[in-house]
Design an enzyme around this catalytic site. Structure first.
Site, PDB file in Angstrom:
ATOM      1  N   HIS A 182      23.992  29.882 -47.814  1.00 67.22           N
ATOM      2  CA  HIS A 182      24.950  29.562 -48.872  1.00 67.22           C
ATOM      3  C   HIS A 182      25.011  30.634 -49.956  1.00 67.22           C
ATOM      4  CE1 HIS A 182      21.405  27.764 -51.063  1.00 67.22           C
ATOM      5  NE2 HIS A 182      22.054  28.233 -52.106  1.00 67.22           N
ATOM      6  N   ASP A 214      20.758  26.695 -43.139  1.00 65.75           N
ATOM      7  CA  ASP A 214      20.875  27.397 -44.417  1.00 65.75           C
ATOM      8  C   ASP A 214      20.032  28.671 -44.463  1.00 65.75           C
ATOM      9  OD1 ASP A 214      22.033  27.775 -46.896  1.00 65.75           O
ATOM     10  OD2 ASP A 214      20.406  26.767 -47.959  1.00 65.75           O
ATOM     11  N   SER A 294      17.892  30.445 -55.166  1.00 64.72           N
ATOM     12  CA  SER A 294      18.194  30.243 -53.750  1.00 64.72           C
ATOM     13  C   SER A 294      17.911  31.487 -52.924  1.00 64.72           C
ATOM     14  CB  SER A 294      19.662  29.866 -53.556  1.00 64.72           C
ATOM     15  OG  SER A 294      19.841  28.487 -53.651  1.00 64.72           O
TER      16      SER A 294
END
Length: 438
Positions: A182, A214, A294
């Site tokens: 992402h 992911d 992230s």
């Protein structure tokens, strides 16, 4: 057929009833609404992915540090007034933070009566104290940070829909970076830039990524001999073990936070942009993770990569979301396997039983088998539609997602033991199944 793919009612995706995770979702992504909890029960909304490009501030926007209600409002129009030196320095500091940099002011103050010799003496004392600072002890957070930071990068991703920032771990000297899907997927056609810990900036190219897990891989351009992170064994993690998270929360690169492993084997499903959904068998940690973390590493106290920070839970949504001590990371053993597939094949596959499970979980305690693929490992083991899988080896299965993540955590060709319940007779039996990729 994959466990998480089956025909589904109209309004779902890929054969699933649309649903959201109690643990997290993308900031700004439209996920199905969960029933509102009674007032005062402490329940929060679904959480964002830290670092989603769709919901990050513009690339040049920095975090705003708000004044307390009792502070003067800088936006109010007032007549001119005199500002003392101390106030001027304080305002400079606040302004610098809002502009994206932090300015330090030396705390040592020399009065009007101090002599040059006194100032020189004080300065020399400060130099001596700086030289006397001991090296960080092995196993300390300071030592881990010193070892790991050179192999952590900040990622700037620019796409047609906006700009965002994330983090990543260098896993090869020639610049392969492990991060989240992402973080980089929307910038796969260009617009990726990486900032090394020493401040150098380099363009990067998208290699491959997998929305289901992911995990993403990018390649830094024009580099060689870079420091790398070593993969640790995430299967050896225990609850309560100390860990360190490193990344660029809110664009503040090189940020280090520490905490413990709060829980293991947490099935966490999060909705991504474009209606995609990822499902990870997560490591839960209370190390502070925020938007921008992230793709960054979660490391043990030896500096080994044990997880990829991916999801946070929050009591708020959108850009106001932040850490409340519930962060989730992809285990390194799983991430390493998927990243190798992405580099070698450009795509990733997962071990499967060959069943579809009911994501609505109409029963309590187990995963309801909605259908069985002919000739699959489950079919050969005698598993039938309508039965309930309640255990994989020693791991208790209480939802459809927990079955999917439990199976994915094993390797291709591995034989697992399933506990199967017949709801009609309430009889249970054990069957052995060898996992395949078809």
């Amino acid at each position: 057929m994959n466990e998480d793919q089956r025909p589904r009612p109209e309004g779902g995706r890929d054969g699933y009833e649309s649903h959201s995770s109690p643990y997290g979702s993308w900031p700004g992504a439209e996920s199905p609404q969960s029933p509102q909890s009674p007032q005062g029960d402490g329940a929060g909304t679904t959480s964002p992915y830290p670092g989603n490009p769709q919901n990050q501030p513009p690339q040049n926007q920095q975090p705003v540090f708000q004044q307390s209600p009792s502070s003067d409002n800088p936006n109010q129009k007032r007549g001119p007034r005199k500002v003392g030196l101390g106030a001027a320095l304080a305002l400079m500091l606040v302004g610098a933070v809002a502009a994206g940099s932090i300015v330090g002011v030396v705390a040592t103050q020399f009065g009007p009566g101090s002599s040059f010799a006194q100032q020189e003496s004080a300065t020399e004392a400060l130099r001596q104290e700086a030289n006397d600072i001991p090296e960080p002890a092995d196993g300390s957070v300071a030592h881990v940070a010193e070892e790991v930071l050179p192999a952590v990068v900040s990622i700037q991703a620019i796409s047609r829909i906006g700009a965002g920032e994330g983090s990543g771990s260098i896993i090869s000297p020639d610049g392969l970076v492990l991060t989240n899907h992402h973080v980089v997927a929307d910038a796969r056609d260009g617009g990726l830039q990486v900032t090394l810990n020493n401040g150098e900036r380099h363009p990067a190219e998208y290699v491959a990524s997998d929305p289901n897990t992911d995990i993403g891989i990018i390649q830094i351009q024009g580099v060689s001999g870079l420091p790398t992170l070593e993969f640790g064994d995430s299967d050896q993690l225990v609850v309560g073990q100390e860990v360190v998270a490193i990344g660029a929360p809110l664009g503040l690169s090189g940020t280090v936070t520490s905490g413990i492993v709060s829980a293991l084997e947490r099935p966490v499903r999060a909705v991504q942009g474009g209606g995609e959904s990822s499902l990870i068998d997560a490591i839960q940690t209370d190390a502070a993770i925020n938007p921008g973390n992230s793709g960054g590493p979660l490391v043990d106290m030896n500096g080994n990569l044990v997880g990829i920070n991916s999801v946070i839970a929050s009591l708020s949504t959108g850009d106001t979301a932040g850490s409340i001590g519930l962060g989730f990371a992809i285990p390194s053993n799983f991430a390493q396997r998927v990243s190798q597939q992405l580099v070698e094949d450009g795509e990733a596959t997962q071990p499967m039983l060959g069943v579809s499970v009911d994501a609505r979980d109409p029963i309590e305690g187990g995963a309801l088998v909605a259908s069985v693929q002919g000739g699959s490992p489950a079919d050969e083991a005698g598993i039938r539609e309508g039965e309930v899988i309640t255990r994989v080896n020693d791991r208790v299965i209480d939802t459809a997602d927990s079955l999917i993540t439990a199976v994915r955590s094993h390797d291709f060709g591995e034989t697992v033991t399933l506990e199967v319940l017949d709801p009609q007779t309430e009889d249970t039996r054990e069957v052995e199944v060898t996992l395949t990729d078809e």
